[in-house]
Design a protein around this motif. Sequence first.
Motif, mmCIF file in Angstrom:
data_model
loop_
_atom_site.group_PDB
_atom_site.id
_atom_site.type_symbol
_atom_site.label_atom_id
_atom_site.label_comp_id
_atom_site.label_asym_id
_atom_site.label_seq_id
_atom_site.Cartn_x
_atom_site.Cartn_y
_atom_site.Cartn_z
ATOM 1 N N VAL A 1 0.803 -1.235 0.000
ATOM 2 C CA VAL A 1 0.000 0.000 0.000
ATOM 3 C C VAL A 1 0.830 1.276 0.000
ATOM 4 O O VAL A 1 0.386 2.320 -0.467
ATOM 5 N N GLY A 2 2.020 1.201 0.582
ATOM 6 C CA GLY A 2 2.878 2.389 0.612
ATOM 7 C C GLY A 2 2.537 3.324 1.752
ATOM 8 O O GLY A 2 1.598 3.099 2.520
ATOM 9 N N ILE A 3 3.322 4.378 1.866
ATOM 10 C CA ILE A 3 3.133 5.365 2.936
ATOM 11 C C ILE A 3 2.848 6.707 2.267
ATOM 12 O O ILE A 3 3.618 7.136 1.398
ATOM 13 N N PRO A 4 1.758 7.378 2.652
ATOM 14 C CA PRO A 4 1.455 8.667 2.013
ATOM 15 C C PRO A 4 2.621 9.648 2.173
ATOM 16 O O PRO A 4 3.297 9.662 3.207
ATOM 17 N N VAL B 1 7.501 9.016 10.016
ATOM 18 C CA VAL B 1 7.352 7.602 10.367
ATOM 19 C C VAL B 1 8.428 7.083 11.314
ATOM 20 O O VAL B 1 8.195 6.119 12.036
ATOM 21 N N PHE B 2 9.612 7.736 11.344
ATOM 22 C CA PHE B 2 10.657 7.260 12.261
ATOM 23 C C PHE B 2 10.498 7.855 13.654
ATOM 24 O O PHE B 2 11.244 7.534 14.557
ATOM 25 N N LYS B 3 9.560 8.793 13.788
ATOM 26 C CA LYS B 3 9.392 9.418 15.098
ATOM 27 C C LYS B 3 8.718 8.447 16.029
ATOM 28 O O LYS B 3 7.868 7.657 15.618
ATOM 29 N N ARG B 4 9.112 8.558 17.286
ATOM 30 C CA ARG B 4 8.556 7.686 18.301
ATOM 31 C C ARG B 4 7.044 7.807 18.343
ATOM 32 O O ARG B 4 6.512 8.921 18.353
ATOM 33 N N HIS C 1 11.539 5.763 0.989
ATOM 34 C CA HIS C 1 10.850 6.318 -0.171
ATOM 35 C C HIS C 1 9.612 5.475 -0.381
ATOM 36 O O HIS C 1 9.650 4.267 -0.165
ATOM 37 N N SER C 2 8.549 6.111 -0.807
ATOM 38 C CA SER C 2 7.357 5.316 -1.040
ATOM 39 C C SER C 2 6.515 5.926 -2.142
ATOM 40 O O SER C 2 6.404 7.150 -2.245
ATOM 41 N N ARG C 3 5.971 5.047 -2.963
ATOM 42 C CA ARG C 3 4.989 5.486 -3.959
ATOM 43 C C ARG C 3 3.732 4.712 -3.621
ATOM 44 O O ARG C 3 3.664 3.495 -3.881
ATOM 45 N N LEU D 1 10.289 1.575 0.031
ATOM 46 C CA LEU D 1 11.689 1.150 0.049
ATOM 47 C C LEU D 1 12.420 1.807 1.219
ATOM 48 O O LEU D 1 12.485 3.028 1.315
ATOM 49 N N PHE D 2 12.939 0.974 2.119
ATOM 50 C CA PHE D 2 13.788 1.454 3.207
ATOM 51 C C PHE D 2 15.238 1.161 2.818
ATOM 52 O O PHE D 2 15.543 0.026 2.409
ATOM 53 N N THR D 3 16.101 2.167 2.915
ATOM 54 C CA THR D 3 17.515 1.970 2.562
ATOM 55 C C THR D 3 18.382 2.299 3.769
ATOM 56 O O THR D 3 18.291 3.392 4.329
#
Length: 404
Positions: free
Chosen positions: A336-339, A346-349, A385-387, A393-395
């Motif tokens: 589904v991806g992330i808007p 998203v990395f925030k606690r 990155h997300s579409r 994609l997490f790098t």
Amino acid sequence: MELFITVTLLFAVVFAVLWWRALLGNWKMKREHAAQDMEELSYHERTRQRAEMLHRLVEGIEDGLFIISSRLTVLFVNRGAMKFFPPISTPVGRTLLECVRDHRIVEMVDGSVQSGQRQKQEFLVSSRGEGSGVEDRIFSVEAVPLNGDAPGGMEGGVLVILRDETEKHTLERIRKDFVANASHELRTPLSIINGYLENLVEGDISEPDETKRAFGIMRKHGDRLAQIVEDLLVISRMESGEPEAVRVEEFDFKACAQDVIHRLTPVITTKEAKVEVVLVDNCSPYIHGDRYYWDQILFNLVSNALKENLARGLQVTILLKQEGDISEIQVRDNGVGIPHADLPFVFKRFYRVARHHSKDIKGTGLGLSIVKRAVEAHHGTITVHSRPGIETLFTIRVPRAARG
Ligand code: ADP
């Protein structure tokens, strides 16, 4: 004759003395003028330097500053202020409304001009975002009346200070959301366990099969409670910055990834997903790091991909690339991806994406912050990155050489 010589000599001496005094006076005057000139010069230089310093200070301030006349005309504006609003050429001399294009702010400033009182308020404003976009931001606007000894033209005017408080509000919202989320996450399994315990105590459940089933459910929810508490402990341990928290050594990354896949096999099977490990150019599967942390990193990333995607047939790839001094790890899924708007957070606690998908997806919002802290403990970086609807994609990039 003698008298004549004496008188001439006397005149000569008097003349010499007078001439000498005049010469000395002239010289002194010149020195004084030179000193005055120097003083004036250094006064101008000092003034120039001070003005330059103030200019740099004002332009370097992140906050926006306006000086507004009593007729609400812009007398001065710094760069910080203009980045919040639609671009406008030569703002000085225009009305405040022309610059900020918000009646509420202008009314507040006008109120301060009329009353001579300091005023402060927060506004939700559609402001210039990254690039040419527009985004909603929260500004605090403070109007400070300029007193009687303000420089000419500024008397009766106000200094307006604009501060972007969006980040502060976002963090506050995240904190509040966490308390609500964590309480909900802890309460749900607890009330289920309590409910079954009550039924067992009251004898409402007595059949062996039913009892077995009840214990099974209680165990599942007990495990979930343990997982939440474990997440909280891991994150607080990482945030404590204890040096012994990371034990770096060479380990087989491929084996670690395969272990994670093995642990997730039940979910992978139910979801008919495919998870594979790829070593680019048949590179060495060894990387430096703390295997315990890498286990957490991969588990969180892969389980997120599986959890967030309800549709069947998901494809997840864990990829390792060795590039010079860097090991690059990618975790990619086609779900589904992330808007776009959620990506920076998203990395925030405790941050969870406002449900663009099912409400049934459980989580504490701690998984990715654990991942980020674990990567940083290895002196690495992580990006996402997300579409939406296509891929996420997490790098991760970490140094190949061991660093404790
Ligand atoms: P949670 O406990 O909610 O999973 P995380 O910190 O692990 O918390 O993730 C934060 C949010 O990022 C999740 O709520 C989820 O919506 C989103 N997210 C993370 N990974 C993915 C992914 N692979 N696909 C879609 N959304 C994801």
